[in-house]
Design an enzyme around this catalytic site. Structure first.
Site: not given
Ligand code: LIP
Length: 281
Positions: A79, A95, A228, A97-98, A100
Site C-alpha cells: 500500500e 497491507d 485490502d 496496517i489495514d 489505519t
Molecule cells: C481501509 C479499508 C476499509 C475501507 C477504508 C480503508 P486502509 O483501508 O480496509 O474497508 O472502508 O476506507 O480503505 O486505508 O485502512 O488500509
C-alpha cells in the site's frame, strides 16, 4: 499428474503459507509494541482524511526487509511503497496496517494483511495462493492456502449458511472522498430497510475474515485496493464464501461482494439495481 499453471506443489504452498504468517505476526508485533499513546498523521493520500502514519511505513519496511532476505527474487506490491516486480512469478501483496483510521483512533480493529499471489498482481487476474491476516490488537490470526481451507488460530472455518437478506448481518465500508461517500450513503440508505443490520468494522481484511468465521452473513464494499482484498479474499473463499464483483466482473475496486452463494446472488442483484458501482449521486 501435471499441475495447472496456477497450481503450486503442496510443499511450496506450505512454505508460502508459513512465511505469510511469520511476516504478518512480526509486523503485527512491531505495530502493537510500537504504538504511541497518541498517534500522529505522517501524511495524507487521496484526501485529507486518507491518512498514513509512521507505523504504516515502518510495518511495510519490515515486511519488505524480511521478504528481501527470505525471497529476494519475488515481487512485492504494498500500500505505501507500491509495486516492485520479481522474476519468480510470485508477488507478495501486503497491507502494513489495514484499518489505519482505527489504528489512529485506538479502535482495536486493524490488521496486517499478507498474501502470496501468482499471475499479474491484479484482482481478477491473480491467483491468491497463500494468505494471513493478523489482528494486531487481540492477536487473532486467520490463515489459508489455496485448496487447504481457512483457519482462525488453527480452527477450521466455514461461513454461515445462507439466510434471507432481511435476516442477514451485512458488513460494508466507505471511501475517503466526498463523492464516493455520498454515493455509498445512497446505497446503504436503500439497503438498510432490507437487511438485518449493517456493520462498519473499518478494515476490509477484518470484514472478510469476520465473514469467514461467521461474524457476518455477507459483505460488500466499493473502492477496495488490491492490498485490502488479496489475503482476506482467499480466507473467505476457503471458508466457503463466493467473492465476486458486479455485472459478471471479478471482485475488485469497482465492487467486492462476499458471502454464501445464495445470499451473494440476492445482494449482487440489488447492488446492480442500485448502481452501487457508480459514484453518480
Ligand atoms: C481501509 C479499508 C476499509 C475501507 C477504508 C480503508 P486502509 O483501508 O480496509 O474497508 O472502508 O476506507 O480503505 O486505508 O485502512 O488500509
Amino acid at each position: 499428474m501435471s499441475l495447472a499453471p496456477q497450481d503450486l506443489p503442496a510443499d511450496e504452498l506450505a512454505r508460502l503459507g508459513a512465511l505469510a504468517e511469520r511476516l504478518a505476526r512480526e509486523a503485527g508485533a512491531l505495530v502493537r509494541d510500537g504504538r504511541p499513546r497518541r498517534v500522529d498523521v505522517a501524511a495524507t493520500k487521496t484526501s485529507p482524511i486518507d491518512v498514513v502514519t509512521a507505523m504504516d511505513l515502518a510495518s511495510e519496511a519490515l515486511l519488505r526487509r524480511v521478504l528481501h532476505e527470505e525471497r529476494p527474487d519475488d515481487g512485492i506490491l504494498g500500500e505505501e511503497e507500491g509495486h516492485a516486480a520479481g522474476t519468480t512469478g510470485v508477488t507478495w501483496v501486503v497491507d502494513p496496517i489495514d484499518g489505519t483510521v482505527n489504528y489512529l483512533y485506538g479502535i482495536p480493529a486493524y490488521a496486517v494483511s499478507v498474501a502470496a499471489v501468482t499471475g499479474p498482481p491484479v484482482p481478477g487476474e491473480w491467483t491468491v495462493q497463500a494468505a494471513c491476516v493478523h489482528a494486531v490488537a487481540d492477536g487473532r490470526t486467520w490463515t489459508a492456502v489455496r485448496g487447504g481451507g481457512a483457519f482462525l488460530d488453527g480452527e477450521r472455518l466455514a461461513v454461515n449458511p445462507p439466510a434471507p437478506l432481511a435476516a442477514s448481518l451485512v458488513g460494508t465500508g466507505f471511501g475517503y472522498t466526498v463523492e464516493r461517500r455520498r454515493a455509498q450513503g445512497r446505497v446503504v440508505a436503500a439497503l438498510l430497510p432490507r437487511v438485518r443490520d449493517i456493520r462498519r468494522i473499518g478494515s476490509a481484511a477484518m470484514d472478510l475474515c469476520t465473514l469467514a468465521n461467521g461474524g457476518l452473513d455477507a459483505y460488500f464494499e466499493r473502492g477496495l485496493a488490491p492490498w485490502d482484498l488479496a489475503a482476506a479474499s482467499l480466507v473467505a473463499q476457503e471458508a466457503g464464501a463466493v467473492v465476486t464483483g458486479l455485472r459478471g466482473a471479478a471482485a475488485g475496486t469497482a465492487m467486492t461482494v462476499a458471502g454464501p452463494a445464495a445470499t451473494v446472488a440476492t445482494l449482487v442483484a440489488l447492488l446492480e439495481e442500485l448502481d452501487a458501482d457508480d459514484d453518480a449521486p
